[in-house]
Design a protein around this motif. Structure first.
Motif, PDB file in Angstrom:
ATOM      1  N   ARG A 189      43.108  44.614  46.854  1.00 15.59           N
ATOM      2  CA  ARG A 189      42.905  43.103  46.984  1.00 15.59           C
ATOM      3  C   ARG A 189      43.323  42.916  48.575  1.00 15.59           C
ATOM      4  O   ARG A 189      42.466  42.110  49.394  1.00 15.59           O
ATOM      5  CB  ARG A 189      43.461  42.209  46.149  1.00 15.59           C
ATOM      6  CG  ARG A 189      43.056  42.298  44.786  1.00 15.59           C
ATOM      7  CD  ARG A 189      43.264  41.128  43.920  1.00 15.59           C
ATOM      8  NE  ARG A 189      43.059  41.137  42.539  1.00 15.59           N
ATOM      9  CZ  ARG A 189      41.465  41.319  42.409  1.00 15.59           C
ATOM     10  NH1 ARG A 189      40.698  40.951  43.138  1.00 15.59           N
ATOM     11  NH2 ARG A 189      41.241  41.404  41.005  1.00 15.59           N
ATOM     12  N   LYS A 197      33.602  43.622  51.456  1.00 17.69           N
ATOM     13  CA  LYS A 197      33.406  43.007  49.996  1.00 17.69           C
ATOM     14  C   LYS A 197      33.749  43.995  48.817  1.00 17.69           C
ATOM     15  O   LYS A 197      33.811  43.446  47.698  1.00 17.69           O
ATOM     16  CB  LYS A 197      31.955  42.622  49.967  1.00 17.69           C
ATOM     17  CG  LYS A 197      31.359  41.763  51.042  1.00 17.69           C
ATOM     18  CD  LYS A 197      31.496  40.413  50.751  1.00 17.69           C
ATOM     19  CE  LYS A 197      31.065  39.433  51.795  1.00 17.69           C
ATOM     20  NZ  LYS A 197      32.369  38.750  52.457  1.00 17.69           N
ATOM     21  N   THR A 211      37.059  47.982  43.283  1.00 17.39           N
ATOM     22  CA  THR A 211      37.524  46.538  43.575  1.00 17.39           C
ATOM     23  C   THR A 211      36.599  45.318  43.982  1.00 17.39           C
ATOM     24  O   THR A 211      36.190  45.974  45.293  1.00 17.39           O
ATOM     25  CB  THR A 211      38.978  46.183  43.754  1.00 17.39           C
ATOM     26  OG1 THR A 211      39.752  47.069  43.138  1.00 17.39           O
ATOM     27  CG2 THR A 211      39.418  45.059  43.560  1.00 17.39           C
ATOM     28  N   THR A 212      36.141  44.303  43.852  1.00 15.15           N
ATOM     29  CA  THR A 212      35.546  43.504  44.482  1.00 15.15           C
ATOM     30  C   THR A 212      36.265  42.196  44.089  1.00 15.15           C
ATOM     31  O   THR A 212      37.287  42.000  43.425  1.00 15.15           O
ATOM     32  CB  THR A 212      34.084  43.138  43.812  1.00 15.15           C
ATOM     33  OG1 THR A 212      34.132  42.843  42.520  1.00 15.15           O
ATOM     34  CG2 THR A 212      33.208  44.562  43.914  1.00 15.15           C
ATOM     35  N   ALA A 213      35.813  41.223  44.886  1.00 16.38           N
ATOM     36  CA  ALA A 213      36.472  39.611  44.834  1.00 16.38           C
ATOM     37  C   ALA A 213      36.763  39.251  43.385  1.00 16.38           C
ATOM     38  O   ALA A 213      37.621  38.689  42.911  1.00 16.38           O
ATOM     39  CB  ALA A 213      36.013  38.584  45.393  1.00 16.38           C
ATOM     40  N   ASP A 214      35.724  39.438  42.340  1.00 12.26           N
ATOM     41  CA  ASP A 214      35.913  39.023  41.201  1.00 12.26           C
ATOM     42  C   ASP A 214      35.453  40.073  40.042  1.00 12.26           C
ATOM     43  O   ASP A 214      35.292  39.717  38.885  1.00 12.26           O
ATOM     44  CB  ASP A 214      34.940  37.983  41.000  1.00 12.26           C
ATOM     45  CG  ASP A 214      33.374  38.048  41.638  1.00 12.26           C
ATOM     46  OD1 ASP A 214      32.899  39.155  41.544  1.00 12.26           O
ATOM     47  OD2 ASP A 214      32.718  37.258  41.813  1.00 12.26           O
ATOM     48  N   ASP A 215      35.458  41.210  40.341  1.00  9.97           N
ATOM     49  CA  ASP A 215      35.269  42.278  39.393  1.00  9.97           C
ATOM     50  C   ASP A 215      35.857  43.462  39.751  1.00  9.97           C
ATOM     51  O   ASP A 215      36.172  43.678  40.837  1.00  9.97           O
ATOM     52  CB  ASP A 215      33.598  42.578  39.098  1.00  9.97           C
ATOM     53  CG  ASP A 215      33.162  42.814  37.776  1.00  9.97           C
ATOM     54  OD1 ASP A 215      33.986  43.317  36.962  1.00  9.97           O
ATOM     55  OD2 ASP A 215      31.780  42.713  37.628  1.00  9.97           O
ATOM     56  N   SER A 216      35.798  44.395  38.690  1.00  8.29           N
ATOM     57  CA  SER A 216      36.525  45.871  39.105  1.00  8.29           C
ATOM     58  C   SER A 216      35.865  46.925  37.930  1.00  8.29           C
ATOM     59  O   SER A 216      35.163  46.583  36.955  1.00  8.29           O
ATOM     60  CB  SER A 216      37.829  46.007  38.903  1.00  8.29           C
ATOM     61  OG  SER A 216      38.308  45.568  37.538  1.00  8.29           O
TER      62      SER A 216
END
Ligand code: AMP
Length: 301
Positions: A189, A197, A211-216
């Motif tokens: 994060r 991104k 890892t992305t802002a809203d998923d993994s």
């Protein structure tokens, strides 16, 4: 989509519990290109010195790798790296780095490469990574790698580079060193906060986490028991990932997950032999077989 890599081309000496390989072909861009070329044509950009034996690049014969971007610089010496792996072999100890030509101006990018859409900034000096990127105005997906040497010695330049890319691929130790965070989700994060991104953190035999802002997405490593030389595993992983993404031309979450699986399988071939000898055994059929095995391993009801 057209895929370009710029990174190191070098001569490596590597010691592992299985023996020693002296003066073998190495470099981040070499491993990446061999791996990615199984999925998509690759444009290779890098610089070597006048001492570089030209026939070393014969390994690319018969592969869709365009070597027009490999510059041989008169009066300069080729990059050299000497590393050692001990114990579980999850991290390399650098015994010696001779930057040589990597410490000079970056390689020329041929005009025919200027329209490249998918770009991998493989491990090299972050200023060279940025210099290359500035000349690739058509890039739609840019992913970077780095390592502890650059995190420790060129931190500010590296942070600037990371602010310009869409994705980062690095190993667990590098992620911790870069962010000062022990837990990898936390470290991931922090890296996203620098601009990218998505971030893929590789954990050697323990797999990789995206890892992305809203998923993994978490994938195990391919369970090979023959770990001879991990050199190049990270670049082969990135090659499998980006080669696949260049072939699909899209990079939504489902594409990124599928790309990670390709990366995982390509890395498993690399570690099975010294230098690139394991990686060159990866045929499409052998890759598909390992992908099927990986799917089976991950399936649960
Ligand atoms: P990896 O995939 O991380 O194991 O990358 C291995 C390759 O990185 C080796 O073949 C080395 O030649 C290359 N390498 C080692 N140190 C550096 C460095 N500081 N900059 C660029 N490439 C490096």
């Amino acid at each position: 989509m057209s895929l370009l890599v710029t990174g190191s081309i070098g001569i490596d000496t590597v010691e592992t519990p299985h023996g020693k390989a002296a003066d073998v072909l190495g470099g981040s861009a070499i491993y990446f290109s061999l791996s990615a070329s199984l999925f998509a044509p690759v444009r290779l950009v890098g610089v070597v010195g006048a001492d570089f034996p030209a026939d070393r690049l014969d390994i690319f014969k018969g592969r869709p790798v365009d070597l027009a971007g490999v510059e041989r610089r008169a009066g300069s010496k080729t990059f050299r790296w000497h590393g050692r792996y001990v114990g579980d072999m999850n991290a390399a100890q650098t015994l010696r780095t001779d930057l040589n030509v990597l410490g000079e101006a970056g390689p020329q990018i041929p005009p025919s490469f200027a329209d490249s859409q998918v770009v991998f900034l493989a491990n090299t000096h972050p200023a060279l990574q940025r210099e290359a990127l500035a000349r690739l105005k058509k890039a739609k997906l840019v992913v970077a790698d780095t390592m502890n040497l650059w995190i420790e010695t060129t931190r500010e330049e590296l942070l600037t580079t990371l602010g310009l890319v869409h994705g980062v691929v690095l190993n667990d130790g590098e992620a911790r060193l870069l962010t000062g965070r022990t837990h990898l989700i936390d470290a991931g994060r922090r890296i996203l906060a620098l601009g990218p991104k998505f971030v893929v953190i590789k954990k050697g035999e323990h797999g990789a986490v995206l890892t992305t802002a809203d998923d993994s997405c978490v994938l195990p490593a391919f369970p090979t028991t023959s770990v001879i030389d991990p050199t190049g595993a990270g670049d082969s992983f990135a090659g499998g990932m980006l080669g696949y993404l260049a072939s699909t031309g899209s990079w939504g979450m489902a594409d990124l997950r599928a790309a990670m699986a390709r990366g995982t399988v390509m890395a498993s071939f690399t570690i099975e032999g010294f230098s690139y000898t394991g990686l060159v055994k990866a045929t499409r059929a052998a890759v598909d077989e390992r992908l099927a095995a990986l799917r089976r391993i991950m399936h649960f009801g």
